[in-house]
Every structure is written in structure tokens, then in C-alpha cells.
Design a protein around this motif. Structure first.
Motif, PDB file in Angstrom:
ATOM      1  N   SER A 160      -7.278 -11.740  10.475  1.00 40.14           N
ATOM      2  CA  SER A 160      -6.633 -11.403  11.745  1.00 40.14           C
ATOM      3  C   SER A 160      -5.169 -11.108  11.497  1.00 40.14           C
ATOM      4  CB  SER A 160      -6.768 -12.555  12.742  1.00 40.14           C
ATOM      5  OG  SER A 160      -8.123 -12.750  13.100  1.00 40.14           O
ATOM      6  N   VAL A 161      -4.737  -9.966  11.997  1.00 39.67           N
ATOM      7  CA  VAL A 161      -3.344  -9.531  11.840  1.00 39.67           C
ATOM      8  C   VAL A 161      -2.719  -9.488  13.226  1.00 39.67           C
ATOM      9  CG1 VAL A 161      -1.819  -7.695  11.057  1.00 39.67           C
ATOM     10  CG2 VAL A 161      -3.949  -8.161   9.807  1.00 39.67           C
ATOM     11  N   TYR A 162      -1.539 -10.095  13.355  1.00 39.54           N
ATOM     12  CA  TYR A 162      -0.835 -10.167  14.632  1.00 39.54           C
ATOM     13  C   TYR A 162       0.498  -9.434  14.515  1.00 39.54           C
ATOM     14  CZ  TYR A 162      -4.088 -14.090  14.998  1.00 39.54           C
ATOM     15  OH  TYR A 162      -5.224 -14.868  14.992  1.00 39.54           O
ATOM     16  N   THR A 163       0.731  -8.504  15.433  1.00 37.50           N
ATOM     17  CA  THR A 163       1.977  -7.740  15.390  1.00 37.50           C
ATOM     18  C   THR A 163       2.214  -7.032  16.717  1.00 37.50           C
ATOM     19  OG1 THR A 163       3.219  -6.033  14.197  1.00 37.50           O
ATOM     20  CG2 THR A 163       0.867  -5.659  14.483  1.00 37.50           C
ATOM     21  N   LYS A 164       3.477  -6.749  16.993  1.00 36.98           N
ATOM     22  CA  LYS A 164       3.821  -5.879  18.114  1.00 36.98           C
ATOM     23  C   LYS A 164       4.022  -4.437  17.655  1.00 36.98           C
ATOM     24  CE  LYS A 164       5.730  -9.085  21.510  1.00 36.98           C
ATOM     25  NZ  LYS A 164       6.916  -9.450  22.345  1.00 36.98           N
ATOM     26  N   GLY A 165       3.751  -4.203  16.373  1.00 42.50           N
ATOM     27  CA  GLY A 165       3.764  -2.837  15.884  1.00 42.50           C
ATOM     28  C   GLY A 165       2.613  -2.036  16.466  1.00 42.50           C
ATOM     29  N   SER A 166       2.620  -0.742  16.213  1.00 48.15           N
ATOM     30  CA  SER A 166       1.586   0.129  16.776  1.00 48.15           C
ATOM     31  C   SER A 166       0.382   0.303  15.858  1.00 48.15           C
ATOM     32  CB  SER A 166       2.171   1.507  17.085  1.00 48.15           C
ATOM     33  OG  SER A 166       2.711   2.097  15.903  1.00 48.15           O
ATOM     34  N   ARG A 167       0.563  -0.025  14.562  1.00 47.50           N
ATOM     35  CA  ARG A 167      -0.517   0.219  13.599  1.00 47.50           C
ATOM     36  C   ARG A 167      -0.329  -0.722  12.412  1.00 47.50           C
ATOM     37  NH1 ARG A 167      -0.409   3.964   9.268  1.00 47.50           N
ATOM     38  NH2 ARG A 167       1.559   4.756  10.082  1.00 47.50           N
ATOM     39  N   VAL A 168      -1.448  -1.155  11.807  1.00 44.51           N
ATOM     40  CA  VAL A 168      -1.373  -1.972  10.604  1.00 44.51           C
ATOM     41  C   VAL A 168      -2.278  -1.394   9.529  1.00 44.51           C
ATOM     42  CG1 VAL A 168      -0.782  -4.092  11.827  1.00 44.51           C
ATOM     43  CG2 VAL A 168      -3.191  -3.550  11.414  1.00 44.51           C
ATOM     44  N   ARG A 169      -1.870  -1.614   8.287  1.00 45.49           N
ATOM     45  CA  ARG A 169      -2.693  -1.215   7.137  1.00 45.49           C
ATOM     46  C   ARG A 169      -2.908  -2.435   6.261  1.00 45.49           C
ATOM     47  NH1 ARG A 169      -0.078   3.194   3.706  1.00 45.49           N
ATOM     48  NH2 ARG A 169       1.076   1.442   2.800  1.00 45.49           N
ATOM     49  N   LEU A 170      -4.157  -2.681   5.871  1.00 47.00           N
ATOM     50  CA  LEU A 170      -4.508  -3.836   5.053  1.00 47.00           C
ATOM     51  C   LEU A 170      -4.935  -3.377   3.671  1.00 47.00           C
ATOM     52  CD1 LEU A 170      -4.841  -6.960   5.273  1.00 47.00           C
ATOM     53  CD2 LEU A 170      -7.277  -6.531   5.675  1.00 47.00           C
ATOM     54  N   LEU A 183      -6.063  -4.870  -0.396  1.00 47.92           N
ATOM     55  CA  LEU A 183      -6.466  -5.963  -1.268  1.00 47.92           C
ATOM     56  C   LEU A 183      -6.379  -5.480  -2.704  1.00 47.92           C
ATOM     57  CD1 LEU A 183      -7.628  -8.769  -1.849  1.00 47.92           C
ATOM     58  CD2 LEU A 183      -9.921  -7.811  -1.503  1.00 47.92           C
ATOM     59  N   ASN A 184      -5.490  -6.120  -3.469  1.00 44.12           N
ATOM     60  CA  ASN A 184      -5.288  -5.756  -4.873  1.00 44.12           C
ATOM     61  C   ASN A 184      -5.051  -4.260  -5.023  1.00 44.12           C
ATOM     62  OD1 ASN A 184      -5.585  -8.435  -5.687  1.00 44.12           O
ATOM     63  ND2 ASN A 184      -7.824  -8.230  -5.835  1.00 44.12           N
ATOM     64  N   ASN A 185      -4.146  -3.750  -4.149  1.00 42.27           N
ATOM     65  CA  ASN A 185      -3.679  -2.352  -4.169  1.00 42.27           C
ATOM     66  C   ASN A 185      -4.726  -1.353  -3.695  1.00 42.27           C
ATOM     67  OD1 ASN A 185      -1.052  -2.993  -5.176  1.00 42.27           O
ATOM     68  ND2 ASN A 185      -1.952  -3.234  -7.229  1.00 42.27           N
ATOM     69  N   ARG A 186      -5.854  -1.843  -3.148  1.00 46.38           N
ATOM     70  CA  ARG A 186      -6.845  -0.940  -2.565  1.00 46.38           C
ATOM     71  C   ARG A 186      -6.744  -1.018  -1.050  1.00 46.38           C
ATOM     72  NH1 ARG A 186     -10.081  -4.179  -5.618  1.00 46.38           N
ATOM     73  NH2 ARG A 186     -11.311  -4.739  -3.790  1.00 46.38           N
ATOM     74  N   VAL A 187      -6.720   0.089  -0.386  1.00 50.23           N
ATOM     75  CA  VAL A 187      -6.648   0.112   1.073  1.00 50.23           C
ATOM     76  C   VAL A 187      -7.997  -0.300   1.649  1.00 50.23           C
ATOM     77  CG1 VAL A 187      -6.276   1.509   3.130  1.00 50.23           C
ATOM     78  CG2 VAL A 187      -4.851   1.874   1.107  1.00 50.23           C
ATOM     79  N   ILE A 188      -7.962  -1.363   2.442  1.00 53.16           N
ATOM     80  CA  ILE A 188      -9.181  -1.834   3.123  1.00 53.16           C
ATOM     81  C   ILE A 188      -9.387  -1.074   4.418  1.00 53.16           C
ATOM     82  CG2 ILE A 188     -10.283  -3.832   4.217  1.00 53.16           C
ATOM     83  CD1 ILE A 188     -10.146  -3.981   1.169  1.00 53.16           C
ATOM     84  N   GLY A 189      -8.277  -0.796   5.113  1.00 57.95           N
ATOM     85  CA  GLY A 189      -8.394  -0.057   6.358  1.00 57.95           C
ATOM     86  C   GLY A 189      -7.097  -0.061   7.151  1.00 57.95           C
ATOM     87  N   GLU A 190      -7.086   0.759   8.206  1.00 61.17           N
ATOM     88  CA  GLU A 190      -5.965   0.805   9.139  1.00 61.17           C
ATOM     89  C   GLU A 190      -6.499   0.670  10.554  1.00 61.17           C
ATOM     90  OE1 GLU A 190      -3.329   4.087   8.733  1.00 61.17           O
ATOM     91  OE2 GLU A 190      -2.954   3.754   6.586  1.00 61.17           O
ATOM     92  N   LYS A 191      -5.701   0.035  11.432  1.00 56.80           N
ATOM     93  CA  LYS A 191      -6.113  -0.114  12.826  1.00 56.80           C
ATOM     94  C   LYS A 191      -4.908  -0.010  13.742  1.00 56.80           C
ATOM     95  CE  LYS A 191     -10.423  -2.698  12.383  1.00 56.80           C
ATOM     96  NZ  LYS A 191     -11.250  -3.818  12.893  1.00 56.80           N
ATOM     97  N   GLU A 192      -5.176   0.491  14.937  1.00 59.89           N
ATOM     98  CA  GLU A 192      -4.151   0.540  15.978  1.00 59.89           C
ATOM     99  C   GLU A 192      -4.061  -0.838  16.638  1.00 59.89           C
ATOM    100  OE1 GLU A 192      -2.329   3.343  16.625  1.00 59.89           O
ATOM    101  OE2 GLU A 192      -3.387   4.188  14.881  1.00 59.89           O
ATOM    102  N   VAL A 193      -2.844  -1.170  17.073  1.00 58.24           N
ATOM    103  CA  VAL A 193      -2.599  -2.450  17.737  1.00 58.24           C
ATOM    104  C   VAL A 193      -1.822  -2.182  19.018  1.00 58.24           C
ATOM    105  CG1 VAL A 193      -1.620  -4.765  17.516  1.00 58.24           C
ATOM    106  CG2 VAL A 193      -2.481  -3.582  15.488  1.00 58.24           C
ATOM    107  N   SER A 194      -2.156  -2.901  20.081  1.00 58.98           N
ATOM    108  CA  SER A 194      -1.473  -2.713  21.355  1.00 58.98           C
ATOM    109  C   SER A 194      -1.697  -3.944  22.227  1.00 58.98           C
ATOM    110  CB  SER A 194      -2.008  -1.469  22.065  1.00 58.98           C
ATOM    111  OG  SER A 194      -3.371  -1.665  22.432  1.00 58.98           O
TER     112      SER A 194
END
Length: 815
Positions: A643-653, A655-666
Motif C-alpha cells: 500500500s502506497v500513500y501519497t497526495k501525489g497524482s501518480r506513483v511508480r513501484l 522491485l530490484n530496479n524492475r518496474v512493477i507498475g504505475e497507478k493514479e492516486v487521488s
């Protein structure tokens, strides 16, 4: 009709500062003598222990504050440390035992105290206390949370002769819904003055403020004359600014009749005052001197703050004309590993922790706090709801305060208001919490009486009452609460934020605040505060973990046919519902609140693996079983919820330099993005964006194996003072010094030097075996030791050892 409440105020408590005005000046340390040291104690229902000749030589030597319920019990069945399955309070009081205790103290007044008035003051004794001096009854007190005092002058022996104070304390039956502690758990003072002196709590400071110009400071002074002759007394008052410079002075002469009192009002003007606020808690002092026939007979120093408060449905809550949203914490009175013992440093540290985590307001649930706690709130800039009672005439437990309410409530409310009315931190008087009769005719009558009675002593603060739905009166509808709300300046809503908007439609002038809420509703509650000026704040249940109400904030993994419970049973002893644990560290839900409040731009938690065939059940006050950790050995390739918590508009996750995914946050996602990530050791990295710009980055790393023990003291040096403490945090670290946050390792403690261990343990809500012990187990890599210094300056050395670990050492200087 529009309701706007504006109050100009000057509050704080009695803060006695040493200093001399003339060679005759009264020594404040001699006037108000801390009376904590050198007591004798026994946990027994003895007969005759009030008599001077009673043999107390085998009793335990204790220095106050003292809570016998946190002390180890004799070895026996169904008992661990201070906890027992035979506890009458059971889950409510954290399996602690009360009973009967006796305290005795011998003391001798020096010859130069001959002819003086002597007053014995207790800040709090739980619960029913009887006091004798030299075998003669001084008085009794029944409520465990209010201060009380006795003029013991006529009971004393001649100066130079031995005196004996005896205190019997009863904490019996089911009398509390939480851990109360037992005994003389707050400070005791002996006030020694000349016969002509200022009364206990005898200076009241109020004011009006012309912003940016001046403050008109008004002092109401109560001077007593315990002599047998009328006297003419000169009352000289100086107002001292926070930097010690005299801002104003005045004097008056009053005649005080023999064995009588005089009430005097003095008014002064302070130009360009520094206002007390949350960010700048400036404190003034009113230094009052009494002179009779040219000789100083008393000096009394009253601290206060200059500020204004205002509240309305249109503007919300204003402090010095500026809007303040109340980021609130409900807090019980205990100090975790110390039990209820209200050491000055322990009380101060709790306020420091709340302040450091972004809270600006505390509700003292559900009783008046210690004077030391309020002093800390004044110094550090913490707003306070000062609460009276958890019940009125109807019981919540068979042996609780309801037995005494009719005959004692005025005495206890008076003690609370008189002691507390000069604290700038206090902005609300709360007349109760979830009172059973709150909306009945009897409850409305009591509320009216209490508010009217308080206004006789203080007109400078607002009134609230924590009102809940009618779970205790089945069949009644929410609408029936209207008469109770009508009496209040601000309506206190317990767990009812969904009703704010509908109630506002019906009562547009009603001002509201969440006097209790749960962590899971943090986002929804704070949205209401930010959107509506008539919702002035939110107080989470609770800001910090506390003893008792065992595990009401639990999480369990259950099969389909298993039912959840309200509270966890033995060996749970801690409520586990706080945003902060009992050792002072953030819990996972606090990380979410940090983002909601803007304390942090980005936080990340990882959910523990859910056992196969089971479902996570979270209690009403609970939170997900998630942690800011990437140590999940043994679960390789199993998907874990991140779980990622932020007031930003988007997050990128990643793992060991591999992109797991991106999601919008609002706001629609409640500032949260979740990912399912197959576990593999290494580095989990999340990046938050504000549109295309990087807002913040957080990284969780898999640590190495436990290699050593790190000890870190909260302060160094500390005072060589029995009311000071050193909190030493224990951490299990890997070879690189990283906290191994899944380590549960035994640590053996040893201490030498000028101090002793006052408390030890960890944040785990069910590890009874570590509480107060010399061998403790870490919880998620951490534990804590609390050291109490002796009165002699020197050095305290704490050593911590563990099998297969490099030991840790902490040296604390005491000055």
C-alpha cells in the motif's frame, strides 16, 4: 441566531520559579516543597496502620509517583509479572490488580517553620484515599483523577519533632473501563507559608487583547490570614515577559480579618504582548508578593499565556484570530511501561511525541490529567480538551464513580477548574464522555448544572461533551441527542462523522468536532474538517497505545466459521488501537495519517502474508496487518499487498530496479494505491509524482541477519532528579547498522551507577513476560528501557546482551 464565541484568556498552572526580589524574598522551593521522597508502602489491607506507633520497618521504600498495579506480583498460578487472571477488571484494566495499599511518611519540620501554615497537596491518588497525620484524620478523597489538599497545621507536632503521614488507598472491585493504576501515582507537595499568604490556586488570570497593541491583564487574588489578628497586607504584583523582563507592575493594600480572606482584583496593561500559540507557546508570569508590616510573608508565581480563542460555524476555531484545524488525539493517563506513574518527564515526553507526529490537540480521556501533563502542554504548545468524568449518576461498572457522583461532583469539578483555569493550552472543558443519561431529562439537568457551576469559576473557555449513538439505550434515535447538544459551545461527536452534513442541515449554527474516531476513518473524518468550517477538528481513538481495553485494535486471521471478538483476552494487556505504540514509535496507521495531514509526501506499508484458508478480520479500532518492512523471509514468490500513500497524482513501484507498475492516486482512491508484489529480497522503491515532477521517493530494503544491539538514549545528560527519566531504545541491527525490523530476540539488561530501571518491555500488546523484567524480548526489532536517576549526580551505565549479538552500552550522565 448566529452563535459566535470569543474568549480572551491567560491560562497555565502553578509553575514555581526560583528567584529573589529582596533579601527577605520567600524561597519558592521552600514554599512549595516536593514531597515525593522517602515514603513507605505495603500492599495489604492492614488495620491500624494510621497510628504513629505502627511498625512499618518491613515495608517497601518508595519515592513517588508510585503505581503498585505495575509492580511484579508474587510468583503464583495464573500470573505473569504484574498481570493476573484473577483481576476483577480483566480485559478492561489489562489484567492488572488493584486492592488496598498503605503509604506512610515520617518528616520533621525545622524550627524556622514554627508558626507557619502547612498544607498537604495531592495531585492524584487512585482511587479512594483516606489521610491521617499523627494518627488524626486529615480527610478523604474518592475520585482518582482530581487534586485535593488538607490544611494539616493543627495536626502537626511541634517543630523539630517527628510527624507521620499515613494514606490508605482503595482500588477495589470493577471501577474502571481502562487501566487506572493504583496508589499515589502523581506528585505530592507540602506547602509551607506564613499565616498571611496566597490561597492554594489563589490567583486567577484573565485578559482582553487588542491584537498588535496591548493586553489588559486582570488578576483575581485570594489572600488568606490564618492568624488571630486583623492585618493590613500589601499585595505587589509584577508581570514578567517570557524573557524575564518586567512588563507591568502594580500594588494594592487590603485588610484581611483574623482567620479570614480577602479577594482582590488587580489590572495591568502589557504592551505589545507575545501571544501564546501552538507554534510559539510564549509564557508570562504573574509574580505576586504579600507584605505585612514591611516583611514579606508570601510569594506566589502564576504562569499564564496571552491569547484569544474564537469559534463559530462560519469561521471555525480561531486562535489569536487565525484558523486552526484541530489535529487531535484522545489519550488515557497511563505512561505505558511505567503504568500510571506520572513522572514529570514521562508526562512531558508523551506531549513531545504527539507534537512531533503532527498532533496539535489532546483530549484527556476521560478525566482531568496531571498538573505535570498540562504544564508540558503549555510549554510545548499543545491544545487541550480537559475532561471531567466518564460517568455521572448511572454506572458503567458496579464500583465506579457513579457511587459518589451526587455528593462529590461539585468538589471534584471545583478542584479541576481551580487548578487548571490558568493553562493557556486548555481551550475546552468537557463535561463527560458517552454519558448514559446524556439525553434524558436527568442528564440535561446535570449538564446544565455543571456548566453553570463551571462558569462561576471560569468564563474563558468553551464547553463540549463527547456524545455517541444510543448503543447503551437501544431503540432511541439519534434525533434525541438535540437537547444535549443545545447546551454546548461545540458538539462532541463520537464515531459519527457521517452525520455531520445531515445534522448541519437541521442545525446550521451547531459547531461540531469528532471527539472520537477510528484510524480506518481517518481520511473521511479529515475531509469533513477541511471542507466545512463548522467541523473544527478530529480526535482519533487513540493517539497512543494504552494499558487496558485489551486488543480492541486487533487484527485476526480467521476461518469462515470463526467470529471476531470485541477485545482480546489473556495474555493481551494493551489496547493496540493507538497511532503511536507504548514505546513512542509510529504504527502503520500513523504513516497514513502523516500523508493525510501533510506531515509526509509519501509512505509505504507491506501487508503480512495471509495464512492459507483464512481471512483477515480487523476490529473497529484496528488497522491492517501491514508494516513498513521488506523482510519477509520464507515467503519468497508469494504475492504481498503493498500500500502506497501519497497526495501525489501518480506513483511508480519498482522491485530490484524492475518496474512493477504505475497507478493514479487521488481523493477518490483515498490517497492510496495498492500493488500485489511477489516477494523477493532486495529493494522495494516507490516514487510519487506531482504530474510529471518527482514529489518524493521511499525505499524499503531487506536487511541482513541480526548482528548487534544498539542502545540510544532520548536525552543526555539528564537531571539528577527523581522526577526525570532516560528512555533508552533498544534496536537489533545487522552488520551495516540497519534495524532488523522482524527480529524477536531476547536481550539481557544490566545497570550500574546512579540510577535504577523504572520500566522495561516492548510495544507488543501481548508480551506480558517482558514488562518490567531484566530479560526482555524485542518486538519487530525494538524494545525499551526506562531509567530513573538517583538524586546524586554521576553516571548511569546500561548494558544489553543477547546470544550471538554484539552487546550494546549506553552511558547517561546525571547533573
Amino acid at each position: 441566531m448566529k452563535k459566535t464565541f470569543v474568549i480572551c484568556l491567560v491560562p497555565l498552572c502553578l509553575l514555581f520559579m526560583a528567584g529573589c526580589r529582596t533579601s527577605q524574598q520567600v524561597n519558592l522551593a521552600e514554599r512549595d516543597r516536593l514531597f515525593n521522597d522517602g515514603w513507605k508502602f505495603v500492599r495489604d489491607s492492614l488495620v491500624g496502620a494510621e497510628q504513629p506507633g505502627f511498625d512499618d520497618s518491613q515495608w517497601l521504600n518508595v519515592d513517588l509517583p508510585h503505581d503498585w498495579s505495575i509492580a511484579d506480583l508474587p510468583d503464583g498460578q495464573e500470573q505473569i509479572g504484574p498481570f493476573s487472571k484473577k483481576s476483577s477488571g480483566a480485559t478492561s484494566t489489562g489484567y492488572a490488580l488493584g486492592g488496598t495499599g498503605w503509604y506512610r511518611k515520617h518528616f520533621i519540620l525545622p524550627k524556622n517553620d514554627a508558626g507557619k501554615t502547612v498544607i498537604l497537596r495531592f495531585d492524584g491518588v487512585y482511587m479512594e484515599a483516606e489521610v491521617w497525620v499523627n494518627g488524626k484524620v486529615a480527610g478523604n478523597h474518592v475520585y482518582g483523577y482530581t487534586p485535593f489538599y488538607f490544611d494539616i497545621t493543627p495536626l502537626l507536632n511541634e517543630t523539630g519533632e517527628d510527624n507521620i503521614i499515613a494514606v490508605k488507598v482503595l482500588n477495589t472491585g470493577r471501577n474502571s473501563r481502562w487501566y487506572s493504576g493504583s496508589g499515589i501515582y502523581r506528585n505530592v507537595h507540602l506547602t509551607v507559608t506564613q499565616p498571611v499568604h496566597i490561597a492554594v490556586w489563589g490567583v486567577r488570570v484573565t485578559m482582553t487583547v487588542d491584537p498588535g497593541e496591548s493586553a489588559r491583564v486582570s488578576l483575581d487574588i485570594n489572600a488568606l490570614n490564618d492568624s488571630k489578628e486583623d492585618v493590613s497586607a500589601r499585595i505587589i504584583t509584577q508581570i514578567k515577559a517570557p524573557d524575564g523582563i518586567i512588563s507591568a507592575t502594580t500594588e494594592d493594600t487590603v485588610t484581611i480579618s483574623a482567620s479570614g480572606e480577602a479577594l482582590l482584583k488587580q489590572i495591568m496593561t502589557v504592551d505589545d504582548p507575545r501571544l501564546w500559540s501552538v507554534s510559539s507557546p510564549a509564557l508570562y508570569q504573574a509574580d505576586v508578593t504579600v507584605e505585612v508590616k514591611g516583611k514579606i510573608t508570601d510569594r506566589f508565581v502564576q504562569s499564564f499565556g496571552i491569547r484569544t480563542i474564537e469559534v463559530s460555524a462560519e469561521k471555525g476555531f480561531l486562535l489569536n484570530g487565525e484558523p486552526v484545524e484541530l489535529k487531535g488525539a484522545c489519550m488515557h493517563h497511563d505512561n505505558g511501561l511505567l503504568g500510571a506513574a506520572a513522572f514529570d518527564r514521562a508526562e512531558e515526553r508523551r506531549v513531545e511525541i504527539m507534537k512531533a507526529n503532527g498532533f496539535n490537540a489532546i483530549r484527556t480521556s476521560h478525566n482531568p490529567p496531571s498538573e505535570a501533563f498540562l504544564n508540558a502542554c503549555d510549554r510545548l504548545g499543545m491544545l487541550v480538551i480537559d475532561e471531567t468524568f466518564d460517568m455521572w449518576e448511572r454506572p458503567k461498572n458496579p464500583q465506579d464513580y457513579h457511587r459518589f457522583f451526587k455528593s462529590w461532583w461539585k468538589k471534584d469539578v471545583k478542584a479541576m477548574i481551580m487548578r487548571d483555569r490558568n493553562h493557556p493550552s486548555i481551550v475546552f472543558w468537557s463535561i463527560g464522555n458517552e454519558i448514559n443519561e446524556r439525553a434524558d431529562t436527568s442528564g440535561v439537568r446535570i449538564a446544565k448544572s455543571m456548566i453553570s457551576f463551571i462558569r462561576q469559576m471560569d468564563t474563558t473557555r468553551f464547553f463540549t461533551n463527547a456524545i455517541c449513538e444510543f448503543w447503551d439505550n437501544p431503540g432511541r434515535r439519534w434525533e434525541a441527542t438535540a437537547p444535549a447538544f443545545e447546551l454546548l459551545t461545540v458538539g462532541g461527536y463520537n464515531y459519527q462523522f457521517q452525520r455531520y452534513e445531515s445534522d448541519h442541515e437541521l442545525f446550521p449554527e451547531r459547531i461540531m468536532m469528532g471527539t472520537e474516531s477510528v484510524p480506518m476513518d481517518a481520511f473521511g473524518n479529515w475531509q469533513q474538517v477541511e471542507r466545512h468550517p463548522w467541523v473544527i477538528g478530529d480526535f482519533v481513538w487513540t493517539g497512543m497505545d494504552y494499558l487496558g481495553e485489551t486488543g480492541i485494535g486487533h487484527t485476526q486471521y480467521l476461518t469462515g466459521d470463526q467470529k471476531d471478538v470485541f477485545a482480546m483476552t489473556w495474555p493481551w494487556f494493551n489496547a493496540w488501537c493507538g497511532d503511536i505504540d507504548i514505546t513512542g514509535y509510529k504504527k502503520p496507521q500513523m504513516l497514513y495519517r502523516d500523508v493525510i495531514w501533510g506531515n509526509s509526501q509519501l509512505e509505504i506499508n507491506v501487508h503480512a502474508p495471509v495464512p492459507v484458508g483464512k481471512t483477515e478480520k480487523i476490529s473497529y479500532w484496528g488497522w491492517y496487518d501491514e508494516w513498513p518492512s521488506w523482510n519477509w523471509q520464507g515467503n519468497e514468490d508469494k504475492p504481498l499487498r503493498v500500500s502506497v500513500y501519497t497526495k501525489g497524482s501518480r506513483v511508480r513501484l519498482e522491485l530490484n530496479n524492475r518496474v512493477i507498475g504505475e497507478k493514479e492516486v487521488s481523493e477518490a482512491t483515498k490517497l492510496t494505491a495498492t500493488f500485489d508484489v511477489p516477494y523477493e529480497p532486495g529493494e522495494l522503491k516507490v516514487t510519487a509524482y506531482d504530474r510529471e515532477n518527482i514529489l518524493a521517493v521511499k525505499v524499503l530494503k531487506t536487511t541482513g541477519s541480526p548482528a548487534g544491539i544498539r542502545l540510544t538514549a532520548d536525552r543526555n545528560p539528564i537531571r539528577a532528579d527523581r522526577n526525570d527519566l532516560s528512555y533508552i531504545n533498544i534496536e537489533i541491527v545487522d552488520e551495516f547498522g540497519q534495524l532488523v525490523n522482524d527480529a524477536a530476540r531476547q536481550v539481557k539488561l544490566s545497570l550500574s551507577g546512579n540510577g535504577a530501571i523504572a520500566g522495561s518491555g516492548n510495544a507488543c500488546p501481548f508480551d506480558m513476560e517482558s514488562i518490567g523484567q531484566p530479560v526482555i524480548t524485542t518486538f519487530r526489532g525494538r524494545a525499551q528501557v526506562i531509567v530513573r536517576p538517583s538524586a546524586d549526580p554521576g553516571t548511569i551505565t546500561l548494558k544489553a546482551e543477547g546470544e550471538g549479538l554484539e552487546g550494546g552500552v549506553a552511558e547517561i550522565r546525571t547533573e
